[in-house]
Motif scaffolding. Structure first.
Motif, mmCIF file in Angstrom:
data_model
loop_
_atom_site.group_PDB
_atom_site.id
_atom_site.type_symbol
_atom_site.label_atom_id
_atom_site.label_comp_id
_atom_site.label_asym_id
_atom_site.label_seq_id
_atom_site.Cartn_x
_atom_site.Cartn_y
_atom_site.Cartn_z
ATOM 1 N N LEU A 1 -17.669 12.369 -9.183
ATOM 2 C CA LEU A 1 -16.786 11.735 -8.202
ATOM 3 C C LEU A 1 -16.794 12.576 -6.932
ATOM 4 O O LEU A 1 -16.925 13.802 -6.994
ATOM 5 N N HIS A 2 -16.612 11.902 -5.790
ATOM 6 C CA HIS A 2 -16.567 12.604 -4.511
ATOM 7 C C HIS A 2 -15.559 11.920 -3.604
ATOM 8 O O HIS A 2 -15.575 10.696 -3.467
ATOM 9 N N ALA A 3 -14.684 12.709 -2.985
ATOM 10 C CA ALA A 3 -13.684 12.186 -2.053
ATOM 11 C C ALA A 3 -14.176 12.347 -0.624
ATOM 12 O O ALA A 3 -14.728 13.390 -0.264
ATOM 13 N N ASN A 4 -13.978 11.299 0.183
ATOM 14 C CA ASN A 4 -14.320 11.308 1.607
ATOM 15 C C ASN A 4 -13.091 10.905 2.402
ATOM 16 O O ASN A 4 -12.380 9.974 2.015
ATOM 17 N N VAL A 5 -12.856 11.564 3.522
ATOM 18 C CA VAL A 5 -11.674 11.291 4.338
ATOM 19 C C VAL A 5 -11.903 10.083 5.234
ATOM 20 O O VAL A 5 -12.950 9.922 5.837
ATOM 21 N N GLY A 6 -10.875 9.240 5.297
ATOM 22 C CA GLY A 6 -10.841 8.115 6.221
ATOM 23 C C GLY A 6 -9.463 8.075 6.852
ATOM 24 O O GLY A 6 -8.562 8.821 6.472
ATOM 25 N N GLU A 7 -9.273 7.225 7.817
ATOM 26 C CA GLU A 7 -7.980 7.114 8.494
ATOM 27 C C GLU A 7 -7.159 5.993 7.879
ATOM 28 O O GLU A 7 -7.687 4.958 7.506
ATOM 29 N N ALA A 8 -5.862 6.212 7.785
ATOM 30 C CA ALA A 8 -4.925 5.201 7.292
ATOM 31 C C ALA A 8 -3.760 5.118 8.264
ATOM 32 O O ALA A 8 -3.545 6.018 9.074
ATOM 33 N N GLU A 9 -3.002 4.027 8.184
ATOM 34 C CA GLU A 9 -1.857 3.831 9.072
ATOM 35 C C GLU A 9 -0.823 4.926 8.924
ATOM 36 O O GLU A 9 -0.255 5.388 9.905
ATOM 37 N N SER A 10 -0.551 5.315 7.708
ATOM 38 C CA SER A 10 0.554 6.244 7.472
ATOM 39 C C SER A 10 0.084 7.551 6.847
ATOM 40 O O SER A 10 0.645 8.026 5.874
ATOM 41 N N GLY A 11 -0.947 8.147 7.395
ATOM 42 C CA GLY A 11 -1.448 9.412 6.872
ATOM 43 C C GLY A 11 -2.951 9.423 6.828
ATOM 44 O O GLY A 11 -3.611 8.983 7.749
ATOM 45 N N CYS A 12 -3.493 9.913 5.730
ATOM 46 C CA CYS A 12 -4.947 9.907 5.598
ATOM 47 C C CYS A 12 -5.343 9.218 4.304
ATOM 48 O O CYS A 12 -4.591 9.167 3.345
ATOM 49 N N LEU A 13 -6.519 8.672 4.326
ATOM 50 C CA LEU A 13 -7.066 7.937 3.197
ATOM 51 C C LEU A 13 -8.219 8.740 2.626
ATOM 52 O O LEU A 13 -9.103 9.179 3.363
ATOM 53 N N LEU A 14 -8.180 8.945 1.321
ATOM 54 C CA LEU A 14 -9.291 9.584 0.620
ATOM 55 C C LEU A 14 -9.986 8.518 -0.208
ATOM 56 O O LEU A 14 -9.425 8.023 -1.187
ATOM 57 N N ASN A 15 -11.168 8.138 0.223
ATOM 58 C CA ASN A 15 -11.972 7.179 -0.531
ATOM 59 C C ASN A 15 -12.769 7.959 -1.562
ATOM 60 O O ASN A 15 -13.475 8.901 -1.225
ATOM 61 N N ILE A 16 -12.646 7.550 -2.805
ATOM 62 C CA ILE A 16 -13.315 8.247 -3.902
ATOM 63 C C ILE A 16 -14.422 7.354 -4.448
ATOM 64 O O ILE A 16 -14.192 6.178 -4.724
ATOM 65 N N ASP A 17 -15.616 7.921 -4.557
ATOM 66 C CA ASP A 17 -16.728 7.161 -5.119
ATOM 67 C C ASP A 17 -17.530 8.049 -6.053
ATOM 68 O O ASP A 17 -17.302 9.239 -6.144
ATOM 69 N N GLY A 18 -18.440 7.435 -6.771
ATOM 70 C CA GLY A 18 -19.283 8.158 -7.715
ATOM 71 C C GLY A 18 -19.423 7.369 -9.007
ATOM 72 O O GLY A 18 -18.752 6.355 -9.220
ATOM 73 N N ALA A 19 -20.279 7.852 -9.868
ATOM 74 C CA ALA A 19 -20.594 7.149 -11.120
ATOM 75 C C ALA A 19 -19.391 7.040 -12.055
ATOM 76 O O ALA A 19 -19.315 6.113 -12.862
#
Length: 149
Positions: free
Chosen positions: A23-41
């Motif tokens: 699994l790997h977390a990547n930072v994205g922007e969200a309305e009320s803070g930050c978004l961590l999109n997690i992807d992987g097998a």
């Protein structure tokens, strides 16, 4: 990008690596803070049981790093657009229940829900002047009730 968001990303990636998850977390922007999109097998592990592990990961990262965000902001973890899909489901359920309560006049109580899920329903029905929503119960058994005003 917010420094706390980067720290949250590094924190989660260290946990995933240490636990041996793909699994790997990547930072994205969200309305009320930050978004961590997690992807992987291994993303399916996070989404099983209604996203229970995803909720736990989000809680953990907010406890570890969330205090470093500006007041009112949070860290939101998502995987495979689970959150957006779940919110759409909850809004659809809210509108279905609203019509049911209007037709029958009988109050409807949803099963136990997390606070963020109850909030989605409260907001979805907030503009409906003929309906009242309220959270009832305690802790993990907290439910949402929809009634006519």
């Amino acid at each position: 990008m917010n420094e706390a968001c980067t720290e949250a990303q590094e924190f989660l990636n260290a946990i995933f690596d240490g636990a041996g998850f793909d699994l790997h977390a990547n930072v994205g922007e969200a309305e009320s803070g930050c978004l961590l999109n997690i992807d992987g097998a291994d993303v399916s592990l996070l989404l099983s049981e209604g996203g229970e592990l995803l909720e736990a990961v989000q809680h953990l990262v907010n406890q570890a790093v969330g205090r470093k965000l500006p007041k009112g902001e949070r860290i939101i973890c998502d995987a495979d657009d689970f959150r957006a899909t779940r919110e759409a489901e909850l809004r659809a359920m809210a509108h279905y229940v609203a019509e049911r309560v209007r037709k029958t006049g009988v109050p409807y109580t949803f099963g136990p829900m997390l606070a963020n899920e109850r909030r989605v329903i409260h907001l979805a029905l907030a503009e409906d002047e003929d309906l009242h929503t309220e959270s009832i119960g305690e802790g993990s058994a907290r439910r949402l009730k929809v009634t006519l005003k």
